[in-house]
Write an enzyme that holds these catalytic residues in place. Sequence first.
Site, PDB file in Angstrom:
ATOM      1  N   SER A  49      10.320   5.978  72.835  1.00 51.98           N
ATOM      2  CA  SER A  49       8.948   6.202  73.298  1.00 51.98           C
ATOM      3  C   SER A  49       8.972   7.430  74.205  1.00 51.98           C
ATOM      4  O   SER A  49      10.044   7.851  74.663  1.00 51.98           O
ATOM      5  CB  SER A  49       8.438   4.987  74.076  1.00 51.98           C
ATOM      6  OG  SER A  49       9.186   4.852  75.274  1.00 51.98           O
ATOM      7  N   ASP A  84       8.618   7.397  68.954  1.00 50.98           N
ATOM      8  CA  ASP A  84       7.695   6.268  68.803  1.00 50.98           C
ATOM      9  C   ASP A  84       6.372   6.592  69.514  1.00 50.98           C
ATOM     10  O   ASP A  84       6.376   6.995  70.682  1.00 50.98           O
ATOM     11  CB  ASP A  84       8.363   5.031  69.448  1.00 50.98           C
ATOM     12  CG  ASP A  84       7.623   3.746  69.171  1.00 50.98           C
ATOM     13  OD1 ASP A  84       6.934   3.647  68.135  1.00 50.98           O
ATOM     14  OD2 ASP A  84       7.740   2.814  70.005  1.00 50.98           O
ATOM     15  N   GLU A 135      -0.570   6.858  62.301  1.00 52.58           N
ATOM     16  CA  GLU A 135      -1.188   5.566  62.660  1.00 52.58           C
ATOM     17  C   GLU A 135      -2.698   5.585  62.453  1.00 52.58           C
ATOM     18  O   GLU A 135      -3.386   6.542  62.791  1.00 52.58           O
ATOM     19  CB  GLU A 135      -0.884   5.209  64.125  1.00 52.58           C
ATOM     20  CG  GLU A 135      -1.581   3.908  64.556  1.00 52.58           C
ATOM     21  CD  GLU A 135      -1.055   3.295  65.846  1.00 52.58           C
ATOM     22  OE1 GLU A 135       0.158   3.434  66.124  1.00 52.58           O
ATOM     23  OE2 GLU A 135      -1.852   2.673  66.562  1.00 52.58           O
ATOM     24  N   HIS A 177       1.621  -5.119  70.800  1.00 54.05           N
ATOM     25  CA  HIS A 177       2.884  -4.815  71.491  1.00 54.05           C
ATOM     26  C   HIS A 177       3.111  -5.848  72.598  1.00 54.05           C
ATOM     27  O   HIS A 177       2.164  -6.296  73.231  1.00 54.05           O
ATOM     28  CB  HIS A 177       2.823  -3.431  72.148  1.00 54.05           C
ATOM     29  CG  HIS A 177       2.883  -2.293  71.172  1.00 54.05           C
ATOM     30  ND1 HIS A 177       1.970  -1.280  71.148  1.00 54.05           N
ATOM     31  CD2 HIS A 177       3.784  -2.006  70.196  1.00 54.05           C
ATOM     32  CE1 HIS A 177       2.300  -0.405  70.197  1.00 54.05           C
ATOM     33  NE2 HIS A 177       3.394  -0.831  69.602  1.00 54.05           N
ATOM     34  N   GLY A 178       4.344  -6.182  72.844  1.00 55.53           N
ATOM     35  CA  GLY A 178       4.657  -7.140  73.917  1.00 55.53           C
ATOM     36  C   GLY A 178       4.534  -8.564  73.411  1.00 55.53           C
ATOM     37  O   GLY A 178       4.467  -8.806  72.203  1.00 55.53           O
ATOM     38  N   HIS A 207       4.215  -2.689  63.728  1.00 58.44           N
ATOM     39  CA  HIS A 207       4.589  -2.572  65.144  1.00 58.44           C
ATOM     40  C   HIS A 207       4.478  -3.956  65.786  1.00 58.44           C
ATOM     41  O   HIS A 207       3.962  -4.890  65.184  1.00 58.44           O
ATOM     42  CB  HIS A 207       3.628  -1.595  65.850  1.00 58.44           C
ATOM     43  CG  HIS A 207       3.951  -0.157  65.571  1.00 58.44           C
ATOM     44  ND1 HIS A 207       4.411   0.698  66.532  1.00 58.44           N
ATOM     45  CD2 HIS A 207       3.884   0.561  64.423  1.00 58.44           C
ATOM     46  CE1 HIS A 207       4.614   1.897  65.993  1.00 58.44           C
ATOM     47  NE2 HIS A 207       4.294   1.839  64.711  1.00 58.44           N
ATOM     48  N   GLY A 208       4.944  -4.062  67.021  1.00 58.85           N
ATOM     49  CA  GLY A 208       4.807  -5.332  67.740  1.00 58.85           C
ATOM     50  C   GLY A 208       5.630  -6.443  67.118  1.00 58.85           C
ATOM     51  O   GLY A 208       5.178  -7.586  67.009  1.00 58.85           O
ATOM     52  N   VAL A 230      10.786  -3.305  66.930  1.00 61.45           N
ATOM     53  CA  VAL A 230      11.119  -4.328  67.922  1.00 61.45           C
ATOM     54  C   VAL A 230      11.536  -3.637  69.210  1.00 61.45           C
ATOM     55  O   VAL A 230      12.416  -2.777  69.198  1.00 61.45           O
ATOM     56  CB  VAL A 230      12.286  -5.215  67.426  1.00 61.45           C
ATOM     57  CG1 VAL A 230      12.669  -6.244  68.486  1.00 61.45           C
ATOM     58  CG2 VAL A 230      11.932  -5.901  66.115  1.00 61.45           C
ATOM     59  N   THR A 232      10.269  -5.227  72.910  1.00 57.62           N
ATOM     60  CA  THR A 232      10.232  -6.210  74.000  1.00 57.62           C
ATOM     61  C   THR A 232      11.325  -7.273  73.869  1.00 57.62           C
ATOM     62  O   THR A 232      11.916  -7.675  74.871  1.00 57.62           O
ATOM     63  CB  THR A 232       8.839  -6.884  74.032  1.00 57.62           C
ATOM     64  OG1 THR A 232       7.858  -5.854  74.126  1.00 57.62           O
ATOM     65  CG2 THR A 232       8.700  -7.821  75.210  1.00 57.62           C
TER      66      THR A 232
HETATM   67  P1  13P Z   1       7.320  -4.986  70.698  1.00 63.24           P
HETATM   68  O1  13P Z   1       7.613  -4.443  72.068  1.00 63.24           O
HETATM   69  O2  13P Z   1       6.195  -5.956  70.711  1.00 63.24           O
HETATM   70  O3  13P Z   1       8.531  -5.517  70.047  1.00 63.24           O
HETATM   71  O4  13P Z   1       6.788  -3.753  69.830  1.00 63.24           O
HETATM   72  C1  13P Z   1       7.600  -2.640  69.628  1.00 63.24           C
HETATM   73  C2  13P Z   1       6.864  -1.547  68.958  1.00 63.24           C
HETATM   74  O5  13P Z   1       5.984  -1.759  68.165  1.00 63.24           O
HETATM   75  C3  13P Z   1       7.278  -0.167  69.279  1.00 63.24           C
HETATM   76  O6  13P Z   1       6.421   0.770  68.730  1.00 63.24           O
END
Ligand code: 13P
Length: 287
Positions: A49, A84, A135, A177-178, A207-208, A230, A232
């Site tokens: 990121s 990212d 995106e 996300h998260g 994502h997420g 992935v 978090t």
């Molecule tokens: P998470 O943090 O929910 O795993 O998502 C990661 C993500 O989508 C990074 O772009």
Amino acid sequence: MLVSAKRMLDKAREGKYAVGQFNINNLEWTKSILLTAQELQSPVILGVSEGAGKYMAGYRTVSAMVKAMLEELNITVPVALHLDHGSYEGCYQCIKAGFSSIMFDGSHYSIEENIEKTRELVKVAHAMGLSLEAEVGSIGGEEDGVVGLGECADPQECKAIADLGIDFLAAGIGNIHGKYPENWPGLRFDVLESIKKAVGDMPLVLHGGTGIPEDMIKKAVSLGVAKINVNTECQLTFAAATRAYVEAGKDLEGKGFDPRKLLAPGAEAIKGTVKEKMELFGSVGKA
Ligand code: 13P
């Protein structure tokens, strides 16, 4: 050697599995992910990121570290180094720094502006041998300062972006996300199916990836998702293992305070999470 993520994701879409993008934060994270990918003979994407890039002293530092690590650890599986949720400026910085893949997240622009900027960046990225992810719609929650409302992508807008020649597409389908809230209604497979119909064979990105139930992951892969992000989950397992070490007073025993010892349980825990995900995504043995 770093590779663009195009071939690995085209192969994944054809073979009906997904390649994991695991975000990196430091040397330990990078090493744990690379060693696990090599052990399991899985292709892998290292996600960076913009915040993590700054934290690691800049994209050139990250790129040099990853390239050197591939050699020093004899990593032979396909590895892509991917920006990212990149901004327009961040994409150019990563192209210059030697990344092998970028995501341009133009989802907060109007669709017209998203299309214009994506069109330009696809040309530049491809001329330099990098793959590009775009995106449409937005991913809910927050990823390192990038906040999204979680609106689902419009299939026609997805088609307009896919037609620019991008390599893979992140489309909001109710993913966040998260951690997912208790009352999360789940992924919108109806939206995913309409997107797939509109964009054809384009590999789709979910994502997420943290906390999505296994059956939903499998269904998403069967509907064209070929890359799952992935972040978090590795952070949570790292934190829990580090907490257990400190709470057990291990840092106070002998030289337990040595950072190589203090960070070891967390680094091991990340390997476990990455392994679990690669098995679930079906990328093991696909190098
Ligand atoms: P998470 O943090 O929910 O795993 O998502 C990661 C993500 O989508 C990074 O772009």
